[in-house]
Design a protein around this motif. Structure first.
Motif, PDB file in Angstrom:
ATOM      1  N   ARG A 111      25.483 -64.440  -2.451  1.00 37.72           N
ATOM      2  CA  ARG A 111      24.228 -63.789  -2.834  1.00 37.72           C
ATOM      3  C   ARG A 111      24.131 -62.408  -2.211  1.00 37.72           C
ATOM      4  NH1 ARG A 111      18.748 -63.271  -1.318  1.00 37.72           N
ATOM      5  NH2 ARG A 111      17.245 -63.791  -2.973  1.00 37.72           N
ATOM      6  N   ASP A 112      24.468 -62.290  -0.943  1.00 41.10           N
ATOM      7  CA  ASP A 112      24.444 -60.995  -0.266  1.00 41.10           C
ATOM      8  C   ASP A 112      25.492 -60.049  -0.838  1.00 41.10           C
ATOM      9  OD1 ASP A 112      22.418 -61.863   1.376  1.00 41.10           O
ATOM     10  OD2 ASP A 112      23.690 -62.157   3.138  1.00 41.10           O
ATOM     11  N   ARG A 113      26.619 -60.618  -1.297  1.00 38.88           N
ATOM     12  CA  ARG A 113      27.666 -59.763  -1.853  1.00 38.88           C
ATOM     13  C   ARG A 113      27.244 -59.184  -3.201  1.00 38.88           C
ATOM     14  NH1 ARG A 113      30.906 -63.271   1.376  1.00 38.88           N
ATOM     15  NH2 ARG A 113      31.120 -64.949  -0.151  1.00 38.88           N
ATOM     16  N   VAL A 114      26.508 -59.950  -3.988  1.00 36.97           N
ATOM     17  CA  VAL A 114      25.915 -59.400  -5.212  1.00 36.97           C
ATOM     18  C   VAL A 114      24.953 -58.269  -4.845  1.00 36.97           C
ATOM     19  CG1 VAL A 114      24.365 -59.873  -7.150  1.00 36.97           C
ATOM     20  CG2 VAL A 114      26.192 -61.496  -6.585  1.00 36.97           C
ATOM     21  N   ALA A 115      24.115 -58.523  -3.847  1.00 37.68           N
ATOM     22  CA  ALA A 115      23.148 -57.504  -3.413  1.00 37.68           C
ATOM     23  C   ALA A 115      23.858 -56.246  -2.928  1.00 37.68           C
ATOM     24  CB  ALA A 115      22.256 -58.068  -2.310  1.00 37.68           C
ATOM     25  N   ALA A 116      25.047 -56.400  -2.340  1.00 37.86           N
ATOM     26  CA  ALA A 116      25.785 -55.255  -1.818  1.00 37.86           C
ATOM     27  C   ALA A 116      26.111 -54.248  -2.913  1.00 37.86           C
ATOM     28  CB  ALA A 116      27.067 -55.718  -1.131  1.00 37.86           C
ATOM     29  N   VAL A 117      26.384 -54.733  -4.123  1.00 37.11           N
ATOM     30  CA  VAL A 117      26.667 -53.826  -5.241  1.00 37.11           C
ATOM     31  C   VAL A 117      25.435 -52.981  -5.552  1.00 37.11           C
ATOM     32  CG1 VAL A 117      27.359 -53.680  -7.659  1.00 37.11           C
ATOM     33  CG2 VAL A 117      28.379 -55.428  -6.173  1.00 37.11           C
ATOM     34  N   PHE A 118      24.282 -53.615  -5.620  1.00 32.21           N
ATOM     35  CA  PHE A 118      23.036 -52.894  -5.872  1.00 32.21           C
ATOM     36  C   PHE A 118      22.704 -51.958  -4.713  1.00 32.21           C
ATOM     37  CE2 PHE A 118      22.830 -56.103  -9.034  1.00 32.21           C
ATOM     38  CZ  PHE A 118      21.980 -55.637 -10.026  1.00 32.21           C
ATOM     39  N   ASP A 119      22.927 -52.427  -3.488  1.00 32.56           N
ATOM     40  CA  ASP A 119      22.626 -51.603  -2.317  1.00 32.56           C
ATOM     41  C   ASP A 119      23.484 -50.342  -2.282  1.00 32.56           C
ATOM     42  OD1 ASP A 119      20.665 -53.318  -1.382  1.00 32.56           O
ATOM     43  OD2 ASP A 119      22.050 -54.463  -0.136  1.00 32.56           O
ATOM     44  N   ALA A 120      24.731 -50.442  -2.731  1.00 34.21           N
ATOM     45  CA  ALA A 120      25.606 -49.273  -2.746  1.00 34.21           C
ATOM     46  C   ALA A 120      25.066 -48.217  -3.712  1.00 34.21           C
ATOM     47  CB  ALA A 120      27.026 -49.673  -3.124  1.00 34.21           C
ATOM     48  N   TYR A 121      24.538 -48.651  -4.848  1.00 32.57           N
ATOM     49  CA  TYR A 121      23.929 -47.704  -5.788  1.00 32.57           C
ATOM     50  C   TYR A 121      22.681 -47.068  -5.173  1.00 32.57           C
ATOM     51  CZ  TYR A 121      26.650 -48.304 -10.075  1.00 32.57           C
ATOM     52  OH  TYR A 121      27.641 -48.257 -11.029  1.00 32.57           O
ATOM     53  N   THR A 122      21.895 -47.876  -4.473  1.00 30.79           N
ATOM     54  CA  THR A 122      20.705 -47.340  -3.821  1.00 30.79           C
ATOM     55  C   THR A 122      21.082 -46.327  -2.744  1.00 30.79           C
ATOM     56  OG1 THR A 122      19.520 -49.414  -4.230  1.00 30.79           O
ATOM     57  CG2 THR A 122      18.612 -47.949  -2.558  1.00 30.79           C
ATOM     58  N   ASP A 123      22.099 -46.652  -1.968  1.00 29.27           N
ATOM     59  CA  ASP A 123      22.559 -45.720  -0.942  1.00 29.27           C
ATOM     60  C   ASP A 123      22.989 -44.400  -1.561  1.00 29.27           C
ATOM     61  OD1 ASP A 123      22.072 -47.622   0.983  1.00 29.27           O
ATOM     62  OD2 ASP A 123      24.161 -48.250   1.170  1.00 29.27           O
TER      63      ASP A 123
ATOM     64  N   LEU B 120      21.567 -53.029 -13.655  1.00 37.74           N
ATOM     65  CA  LEU B 120      21.887 -51.979 -12.697  1.00 37.74           C
ATOM     66  C   LEU B 120      21.965 -50.615 -13.363  1.00 37.74           C
ATOM     67  CD1 LEU B 120      22.713 -51.120  -9.849  1.00 37.74           C
ATOM     68  CD2 LEU B 120      25.042 -51.866 -10.373  1.00 37.74           C
ATOM     69  N   GLU B 121      22.646 -50.536 -14.498  1.00 38.86           N
ATOM     70  CA  GLU B 121      22.786 -49.243 -15.181  1.00 38.86           C
ATOM     71  C   GLU B 121      21.454 -48.743 -15.723  1.00 38.86           C
ATOM     72  OE1 GLU B 121      25.324 -47.277 -15.110  1.00 38.86           O
ATOM     73  OE2 GLU B 121      26.457 -48.750 -13.968  1.00 38.86           O
ATOM     74  N   GLY B 122      20.642 -49.657 -16.238  1.00 43.63           N
ATOM     75  CA  GLY B 122      19.326 -49.244 -16.711  1.00 43.63           C
ATOM     76  C   GLY B 122      18.456 -48.724 -15.585  1.00 43.63           C
ATOM     77  N   ALA B 123      18.500 -49.398 -14.449  1.00 43.02           N
ATOM     78  CA  ALA B 123      17.718 -48.955 -13.298  1.00 43.02           C
ATOM     79  C   ALA B 123      18.212 -47.604 -12.806  1.00 43.02           C
ATOM     80  CB  ALA B 123      17.813 -49.988 -12.179  1.00 43.02           C
ATOM     81  N   MET B 124      19.529 -47.399 -12.844  1.00 40.79           N
ATOM     82  CA  MET B 124      20.090 -46.116 -12.393  1.00 40.79           C
ATOM     83  C   MET B 124      19.645 -44.986 -13.319  1.00 40.79           C
ATOM     84  SD  MET B 124      21.850 -45.029  -9.869  1.00 40.79           S
ATOM     85  CE  MET B 124      23.073 -43.893  -9.228  1.00 40.79           C
ATOM     86  N   ALA B 125      19.621 -45.249 -14.608  1.00 40.21           N
ATOM     87  CA  ALA B 125      19.169 -44.231 -15.556  1.00 40.21           C
ATOM     88  C   ALA B 125      17.709 -43.857 -15.311  1.00 40.21           C
ATOM     89  CB  ALA B 125      19.361 -44.720 -16.994  1.00 40.21           C
ATOM     90  N   ARG B 126      16.847 -44.854 -15.129  1.00 38.31           N
ATOM     91  CA  ARG B 126      15.439 -44.580 -14.863  1.00 38.31           C
ATOM     92  C   ARG B 126      15.256 -43.893 -13.514  1.00 38.31           C
ATOM     93  NH1 ARG B 126      11.468 -47.452 -17.634  1.00 38.31           N
ATOM     94  NH2 ARG B 126      10.039 -46.231 -16.328  1.00 38.31           N
TER      95      ARG B 126
ATOM     96  N   SER C 284      13.280 -46.001  -6.303  1.00 37.67           N
ATOM     97  CA  SER C 284      12.392 -47.168  -6.385  1.00 37.67           C
ATOM     98  C   SER C 284      12.830 -48.145  -7.473  1.00 37.67           C
ATOM     99  CB  SER C 284      10.943 -46.723  -6.613  1.00 37.67           C
ATOM    100  OG  SER C 284      10.825 -45.959  -7.798  1.00 37.67           O
ATOM    101  N   ARG C 285      13.324 -47.645  -8.607  1.00 37.28           N
ATOM    102  CA  ARG C 285      13.786 -48.538  -9.678  1.00 37.28           C
ATOM    103  C   ARG C 285      14.982 -49.372  -9.220  1.00 37.28           C
ATOM    104  NH1 ARG C 285      10.157 -49.098 -13.984  1.00 37.28           N
ATOM    105  NH2 ARG C 285       9.155 -47.073 -14.306  1.00 37.28           N
ATOM    106  N   LEU C 286      15.822 -48.794  -8.386  1.00 35.73           N
ATOM    107  CA  LEU C 286      16.992 -49.527  -7.897  1.00 35.73           C
ATOM    108  C   LEU C 286      16.595 -50.630  -6.927  1.00 35.73           C
ATOM    109  CD1 LEU C 286      19.303 -46.447  -7.512  1.00 35.73           C
ATOM    110  CD2 LEU C 286      19.691 -48.367  -9.064  1.00 35.73           C
ATOM    111  N   HIS C 287      15.597 -50.363  -6.092  1.00 36.31           N
ATOM    112  CA  HIS C 287      15.093 -51.415  -5.217  1.00 36.31           C
ATOM    113  C   HIS C 287      14.517 -52.571  -6.045  1.00 36.31           C
ATOM    114  CE1 HIS C 287      15.598 -49.504  -1.290  1.00 36.31           C
ATOM    115  NE2 HIS C 287      15.194 -48.374  -1.834  1.00 36.31           N
ATOM    116  N   ARG C 288      13.792 -52.219  -7.101  1.00 37.78           N
ATOM    117  CA  ARG C 288      13.218 -53.250  -7.961  1.00 37.78           C
ATOM    118  C   ARG C 288      14.325 -54.014  -8.696  1.00 37.78           C
ATOM    119  NH1 ARG C 288      10.340 -57.424  -8.848  1.00 37.78           N
ATOM    120  NH2 ARG C 288       9.380 -57.582 -10.917  1.00 37.78           N
ATOM    121  N   ALA C 289      15.344 -53.308  -9.155  1.00 37.55           N
ATOM    122  CA  ALA C 289      16.451 -53.965  -9.847  1.00 37.55           C
ATOM    123  C   ALA C 289      17.155 -54.960  -8.936  1.00 37.55           C
ATOM    124  CB  ALA C 289      17.448 -52.917 -10.346  1.00 37.55           C
TER     125      ALA C 289
END
Length: 209
Positions: free
Chosen positions: A94-106, A175-181, A189-194
């Motif tokens: 679960r954390d490893r999935v989150a890591a992908v999103f966190d990298a985009y947020t970073d 993830l891609e939709g959140a990145m576009a927004r 903020s959209r990435l945190h929500r995603a």
């Protein structure tokens, strides 16, 4: 300041680097291409920002197209570095999935000189013609991200292979939709929500198996 913002502040600076002419040219190109676009940035602007003579560019790159490819590859490696840092702290699938999103947020929370404008790889791909090597590089990057999500989902106990593939694709689209927004709105903020929505989907998949 959120945890992601704190981590983003530690990311490599965008400005021209000290060191070799190649390093300075790549750093200048990264800033100029992201801020102004590839077609909006000429060789003269890059060499001026790098503080090198124009001949230095041709001594290190075959031309602008070669520099663009090097820039895209560097952005890919930069994202991988952020992902690996997050992955090293992950306690389970679960954390490893989150890591992908966190990298985009970073990536979104890095100190961009003229503000965050979304995914630099997709921005560049949108300017390149169909069939261009740069577009192929970006496509492979996005496929790799989706593959990483599927890999981590497959580590969840009892999740069927077909469900892994479908959910991996779903999370990649999210993830891609959140990145576009996020790029349009200029913040993360959209990435945190995603990330929150992605983990809700992961938890639902786990409870349904």
């Amino acid at each position: 300041m959120t945890e992601g913002q704190h981590r983003g502040a530690q990311a490599p600076p965008r400005g021209p680097a000290h060191g070799s002419a190649r390093d300075r040219l790549l750093a200048a190109a990264a800033e100029c291409f992201y801020d102004r676009g590839i077609t909006g940035t000429g060789i003269d602007a890059i060499t001026a920002a790098a503080g090198v003579a124009k001949m230095s560019l041709y001594n290190n790159f075959a031309g602008k197209d070669d520099l663009v490819l090097a820039y895209l590859h560097a952005r890919h490696e930069e994202w991988l570095g952020l992902y690996r840092r997050r992955l090293a702290e992950a306690a389970g699938p679960r954390d490893r999935v989150a890591a992908v999103f966190d990298a985009y947020t970073d990536h979104a929370e890095m100190a961009y000189r003229h503000g965050f404008r979304g995914c630099g790889l997709l921005n560049a791909a949108a300017e390149l013609p169909a069939g261009a090597p740069g577009r192929e590089l970006v496509r492979r990057h996005k496929e790799e991200v989706e593959g990483l999500l599927a890999t981590h989902l497959a580590e969840l106990d009892g999740l069927p292979g077909a469900r892994v593939a479908a959910l991996g694709e779903h999370l990649a689209f999210l993830l891609e939709g959140a990145m576009a927004r996020a790029g349009l709105e200029g913040d993360s903020s959209r990435l945190h929500r995603a990330r929150e929505l992605a983990l809700q989907l992961v938890d639902a998949a786990g409870s349904a198996r």
